[in-house]
Design an enzyme around this catalytic site. Sequence first.
Site, PDB file in Angstrom:
ATOM      1  N   CYS A 117       0.832  -1.201   0.000  1.00  0.00           N
ATOM      2  CA  CYS A 117       0.000   0.000   0.000  1.00  0.00           C
ATOM      3  C   CYS A 117       0.878   1.267   0.000  1.00  0.00           C
ATOM      4  CB  CYS A 117      -0.991  -0.024   1.163  1.00  0.00           C
ATOM      5  SG  CYS A 117      -2.410   1.056   0.909  1.00  0.00           S
ATOM      6  N   HIS A 124      -4.057  -5.245  -0.221  1.00  0.00           N
ATOM      7  CA  HIS A 124      -3.712  -5.811   1.089  1.00  0.00           C
ATOM      8  C   HIS A 124      -3.798  -7.333   1.059  1.00  0.00           C
ATOM      9  CE1 HIS A 124      -3.525  -2.146   3.691  1.00  0.00           C
ATOM     10  NE2 HIS A 124      -4.083  -1.648   2.601  1.00  0.00           N
ATOM     11  N   GLU A 182      -2.710  -9.385   3.128  1.00  0.00           N
ATOM     12  CA  GLU A 182      -2.817  -9.960   4.476  1.00  0.00           C
ATOM     13  C   GLU A 182      -4.208  -9.822   5.068  1.00  0.00           C
ATOM     14  OE1 GLU A 182      -3.499  -5.987   5.421  1.00  0.00           O
ATOM     15  OE2 GLU A 182      -2.110  -6.820   3.960  1.00  0.00           O
TER      16      GLU A 182
END
Length: 381
Positions: A261, A346, A348
């Site tokens: 990001c 993202h 994760e």
Amino acid sequence: MTTGYIGDFGNAENRRMLVLENGKYFIGKGFGSKDTRIAEIVFNTSMVGYQEILSDPSYCAQMVVMSYPLIGNYGLTDDDYESKGIYLSGFIVREYNDSPSNFRFTKTLSEVMADNGAAGIANVDTREIVKIIRDEGAMRAMITDADRSVEECVKELKAYELPHDQVKQVSSKKIWFSRTKNPEFNVAVVDCGVKLTMIKKLNAHGANVVVVPYNTPFEEIMRFKPDGLFCSNGPGNPEDVPEVKELVQRARGELPIMGICLGHQIIGLAYGAETYKMKFGHRGANHPVKNLLTNKVEVTSQNHSYAIDKNSLTGTGLKLTHVNLIDDEPEGMTDAAEKVISIQYHPESAAGPEDSDYLFDNFIAFMRENGGKKHAKENRY
């Protein structure tokens, strides 16, 4: 112009008002903090994950409109926070539920927001507000008492300067550690607003983690003898944190590097690419991204206002690996020679799709190729 009121206020004290910089305003029912809050207004299209959104440091100095209509129905749980703080300024929702049905919940959304000074407003037409942001772009907004003068609120909004120190606000002030059993690697995480799930992912992949403030010098980081450098997500403009850009430039070629990001954008800047602010950004758990290496499409979780200019990548040494199928925005890059990988979305995310774990595997492979495995038993921190 006032639009979008739906349902009861409960009582007169709960009447609150959302005022936009363009002069439009909405009367609704308040929850959370009763303080007046001013921030940039953005929207998120996720159906679940409001606790993760609430506790994501990347929302610092922003208020979020949830396009999904029902929020608060499963409360908040102690184990699902993405950080140790609440950084967003406000929540705007269609229907707020203050009676959660979830055996794990410990507090309601309103209670946590009140404790952390975040203002909320419900019973407004979130579809209309999302359309305004989509058509006119992100703008300043205010949540305040319903009896205030709209004209005065707009005047205050236009005079308000959005902050440029969000990373400083959310970054850890001290170095801290997250260890795992039988570590194979040691990773230094540059905290620009890191989500705890990222650290858990690195631990799960066999890495001890040392988390350092965003402005930690390269020489101090190297005292921990890391096998890799990880640049985290975070709020705001990547050009507002030149310290991290300079750190990446210094670490190139010496350590494998991964950025997510904001970290992805900073890696782009460090290589000479350019960034720009998007009209309304990408926020949600349903953004289609094409992996150019496999030709597969991933459904991704995203939260960012800035992006890398695709045309500026020419001659930087970065290879484009992922693109957004909606607007062709760069979503992933790599420099295999210097063992650098970056991703805009993202991988994760605990509140989104989980088909991108291979990106952490790629980072681990870079560290292994760089000789990280020889440090497996040292357990240096």
